[in-house]
Design an enzyme around this catalytic site. Structure first.
Site, mmCIF file in Angstrom:
data_model
loop_
_atom_site.group_PDB
_atom_site.id
_atom_site.type_symbol
_atom_site.label_atom_id
_atom_site.label_comp_id
_atom_site.label_asym_id
_atom_site.label_seq_id
_atom_site.Cartn_x
_atom_site.Cartn_y
_atom_site.Cartn_z
ATOM 1 N N CYS A 12 15.038 80.309 14.886
ATOM 2 C CA CYS A 12 15.917 79.761 13.742
ATOM 3 C C CYS A 12 16.991 79.261 14.462
ATOM 4 O O CYS A 12 17.251 79.193 15.529
ATOM 5 C CB CYS A 12 16.161 81.168 12.972
ATOM 6 S SG CYS A 12 17.284 82.549 14.015
ATOM 7 N N CYS A 34 19.005 81.251 17.098
ATOM 8 C CA CYS A 34 18.605 80.945 18.589
ATOM 9 C C CYS A 34 18.924 79.521 19.102
ATOM 10 O O CYS A 34 19.481 79.540 20.325
ATOM 11 C CB CYS A 34 16.958 80.679 18.389
ATOM 12 S SG CYS A 34 16.091 82.171 17.848
ATOM 13 N N ASP A 93 23.437 39.308 18.055
ATOM 14 C CA ASP A 93 22.507 39.281 18.872
ATOM 15 C C ASP A 93 22.671 39.044 20.307
ATOM 16 O O ASP A 93 21.913 39.077 21.429
ATOM 17 C CB ASP A 93 21.312 38.290 18.443
ATOM 18 C CG ASP A 93 21.679 36.744 18.514
ATOM 19 O OD1 ASP A 93 22.825 36.755 18.186
ATOM 20 O OD2 ASP A 93 20.877 35.976 18.956
ATOM 21 N N ASP A 124 27.072 37.929 12.687
ATOM 22 C CA ASP A 124 27.031 36.787 13.706
ATOM 23 C C ASP A 124 26.150 35.756 12.805
ATOM 24 O O ASP A 124 25.359 35.904 12.132
ATOM 25 C CB ASP A 124 26.444 37.045 14.948
ATOM 26 C CG ASP A 124 26.727 35.890 16.036
ATOM 27 O OD1 ASP A 124 27.622 35.181 16.052
ATOM 28 O OD2 ASP A 124 25.749 35.562 16.543
ATOM 29 N N ASP A 166 28.112 39.281 21.338
ATOM 30 C CA ASP A 166 28.448 40.188 19.964
ATOM 31 C C ASP A 166 28.707 41.791 20.509
ATOM 32 O O ASP A 166 28.928 42.610 19.571
ATOM 33 C CB ASP A 166 27.262 39.957 19.240
ATOM 34 C CG ASP A 166 27.169 38.506 18.727
ATOM 35 O OD1 ASP A 166 28.124 38.175 18.423
ATOM 36 O OD2 ASP A 166 25.956 38.157 18.475
#
Length: 760
Positions: free
Chosen positions: A41, A44, A655, A448, A659
């Protein structure tokens, strides 16, 4: 920016001594993954994390109940204070749990059959059913009650053999002065069993007292059944990881001077040639050297159609070769392959703890002590109201049993595992739980332009020499300056020169001017190539092309120029106009994002006329401020910060290398998978196909995953809020409470698994 990473960078210093670089690393963090067995649980989870944080050198410990894994970040201060894995394992064991090797834990999970672990449940059902039958018989006025000794004989093995796991874990929790599900179950069922024994022994001869053996036995059996169903559901949430691991072949056809030989993939090195036969999986990443084929990359990118590959094309390990026999040269092995990177990203996301989970952990930390107090108050309250001792105790037992916080611990991690797993299947890699939780709140998406919204392969559409200059000669000079660059515009220039059969000259003293252009010496000439604003700052007269420039910019062309630095100043030589095309489907994808109520912005380094012309082709509205033009690469971060300053949650999609800072500065960074590794590392989400449509899909899976988290947490809390008072008021007996407790965990798992049906 991640404060952890920034602190590491701050602590790292490079000291040069006698021409040699010596790296000094202070407090360099590294990560250790350890499997943890025996957790039941949320309490724990908190106990294991506390135990690990007490080990010297541990700076962060995150434990995931669903994956049963602990991720520990430790710092190396000096060689004597290194918290070794052995010490971490000992801390887990001392806390009352079983440390496991990560790989062994994964292998164990993979090896499970559908009925693994059902034996204790089967024994529990077999021993408990005769105890429950008399209750069923009483509905038809049948008296099937077993003698007290028979009930004792059936219930005791369930209590102390099948239930031994609860006593063991509960005892460890008690020693640590904390509580967990096991403590509640063991206390509740033991109280019911001992009450039954006392009533049996104290009853007059010949009397048949009402015993509660069946309640204790059934509760333990139901809890075991619930944990078994839970473990089955957990295995389904890790299917994405197992499927990715299955993509890696064990052997490769190594091509040596003696011919082909089958060798283990682990023995292949970068630069080796390997053969891939029709229908086989590519074992590693590489470049295609011989042959042509089609490759199915659907398991990596989500792209359903095979991709044509010819000599020079990049091949990704794990994808499936088509009908052609090909020879490839290996470019990445081991952990450096794209597949390994994807697996690592998915594992990291599933191991991470969402911010919302931290609130749950705080609640779980005090939950069990509060439940123990409520059970005690229930018992005292019923005694105060005049109830019999056994009646008061049974109601207290019901409170203990129904209040187990299993569902609380599972609510968040199982939804994250299911969401990140199904997203990876469709080509969306979510780096961490924070990105998953944040993405659905995005209000502004900044893109971009080149390579993200456009194809990223511009062509040199026009080149106009300055008056008195030779067109071919100036183009050859421009191509010579650009010959060593991988920039898309540079490739377009060199391709145009190659198409005309021009000879390139030797380049000397090449120097890049970040965000503006390059300087180089070609044939004794000091040449500059870059943006018009930069060259104008250097003294070039752009009026040389006054008749051509407006028309080219109106067509949406990106323009740059070649100039020469002379004693008389910077003289213009050649004006170049580049054209790019929108990505297929980009305009529709942007329209879909707009329909979701999102603000869209395109960030471009092009001049405003060119940027706005491309924006209109994509369906963007420059008049509404949806275009930020003439933005230098270094200023993209400032542009993102400006958008964030408006009080909106911003996602940045890009990409390229330039960037990466902007991706890190945004609330959510999304990198196109066809871009650079730097961008992918900086982003929280990677879109493997590089399609703009995946941006909306990423936002959608985030929204659906967060919705599942909230649903699970609501039902987990609501279940306890409603169940505890009902049990305390006597409306639930321990058996019903046990069934409800087991059902709560299973329902949370089942709800999260509905995410597996999601499609972009």
């Amino acid at each position: 920016m991640d404060p952890l990473n920034s602190s590491v960078k701050a602590d790292r210093s490079i000291v040069e001594i006698t021409g040699h670089a010596m790296t000094q690393i202070k407090n360099q963090p590294h990560t250790v993954d350890i499997g943890v067995g025996g957790m039941t649980c949320a309490s724990c989870v908190a106990r294991v994390e506390k135990a690990l944080l007490k080990v010297p050198g541990v700076r962060l410990a995150t434990v995931n109940l669903a994956t049963e894994m602990a991720r520990i970040e430790v710092t190396t201060v000096d060689t004597t204070a290194v918290p070794t894995e052995a010490r971490l394992r000992r801390a887990i064991r001392d806390a009352g749990y079983e440390p496991r090797v990560k790989q062994a834990a994964e292998d164990e999970a993979n090896a499970h059959s559908a009925w693994t672990g059902f034996a204790p449940v089967a024994w529990g059902l077999a021993l408990s059913t005769p105890l429950v039958l008399p209750m069923l018989g009483s509905l038809w006025e049948q008296h099937w009650m077993l003698p007290a000794w028979a009930q004792f004989a059936l219930a005791t093995p369930v209590q102390f053999i099948l239930g031994a796991r609860f006593y063991k874990a509960g005892w460890h929790a008690l020693k640590a002065l904390t509580g967990n599900m096991d403590l509640l179950v063991s206390l509740g069922t033991t109280a019911g069993w001992m009450l039954s024994v006392w009533l049996w022994w104290s009853a007059p001869d010949g009397a048949m007292p009402h015993l509660y053996f069946e309640g204790s036995a059934v509760v333990i059996t139901l809890v075991l059944l619930g944990k078994w169903l839970e473990s089955r559901a957990k295995r389904q949430t890790t299917e994405a990881i197992r499927a990715l691991h299955a993509l890696r072949p064990d052997h490769a056809h190594w091509l040596s001077q003696e011919g082909e030989a089958d060798v283990p993939v682990d023995e292949i090195r970068v630069g080796d040639l390997i053969v891939v036969r029709p229908g086989e999986r590519l074992p590693l990443d590489g470049d295609l050297q011989e042959g042509a084929t089609q490759v199915d990359e659907s398991m990596l990118t989500g792209e359903p159609l095979p991709v044509n590959k010819s000599a020079g094309a990049r091949l990704t390990g794990g994808s499936i070769n088509g009908e052609g026999r090909v020879v490839m040269r290996v470019t990445a092995v081991g952990h450096e392959t794209v597949l390994s990177h994807i697996i690592r990203l998915v594992e990291d996301a599933q191991a991470a703890k969402a911010p919302i989970q931290r609130l749950v952990d705080k609640v779980a930390e005090v939950f069990v002590p509060v439940v123990l107090l409520l059970a005690l108050l229930t018992w005292v309250g019923w005694l105060w109201a005049g109830a019999h001792f056994e009646t008061a105790l049974i109601h207290a037992v019901a409170v203990l049993v129904i209040a187990c916080p299993c569902a609380l611990g599972l609510a968040t991690p199982v939804a994250i595992m299911a969401g990140t797993g199904v997203a990876a299947k469709h080509g969306i890699l979510i780096k961490d739980a924070q990105a998953l939780e944040m993405a659905h709140r995005v209000q502004t998406v900044a893109f971009d332009k080149t390579g993200t919204l456009t194809v990223g392969q511009p062509r040199l559409n026009a080149h106009v020499p300055a008056p008195g200059q030779n067109e071919k000669q100036t183009l050859a000079w421009a191509a010579s300056v650009q010959s060593g660059s991988e920039h898309p515009l540079a490739l377009a220039v060199t391709a145009a020169a190659k198409a005309q059969g021009l000879d390139l000259e030797t380049v000397l003293n090449m120097r890049a001017v970040p965000g503006k252009g390059v300087q180089a010496s070609v044939g004794g000439r000091q040449l500059l190539l870059g943006s018009l604003p930069w060259l104008q700052q250097e003294g070039m007269d752009a009026q040389l092309w006054a008749a051509d420039l407006p028309a080219l910019q109106a067509q949406g062309a990106s323009v740059s120029a070649l100039a020469e630095r002379t004693p008389q100043g910077v003289q213009g030589l050649l004006l170049m106009a580049f054209g790019d095309e929108p990505k297929p489907g980009a305009a529709q994808a942007l329209a879909d994002l707009r329909a979701r109520g999102l603000k869209l912005v395109m960030i471009s380094g092009d001049n405003r006329s060119a940027a706005e012309a491309m924006a209109r082709r994509l369906g963007l509205r420059p008049e509404n401020g949806e275009v930020l033009a003439e933005v230098l690469p270094g200023d993209k971060v400032a542009a993102v910060q400006q958008l964030r300053s408006e009080g909106r949650v911003v996602a940045m999609v890009g990409d390229g290398v330039n960037d990466a800072p902007a991706l890190a500065a945004a609330d959510v960074g999304m990198a196109m998978g066809n871009g650079t590794d730097v961008a992918m590392h900086a982003a929280g989400i990677t879109l493997m196909r590089g399609e703009v449509a995946l941006v909306a899909a990423a936002l959608d899976i985030s929204a659906r995953s967060v919705a599942k988290i909230r649903q699970n947490l609501f039902w987990a809390f609501a279940y306890n809020v409603a169940g505890i008072p009902l049990a305390a008021l006597g409306y639930l007996n321990p058996m019903v409470a046990g069934a409800a407790m087991a059902l709560s965990s299973v329902s949370v798992m089942a709800n999260a698994l509905l995410l597996k049906r999601w499609k972009p």
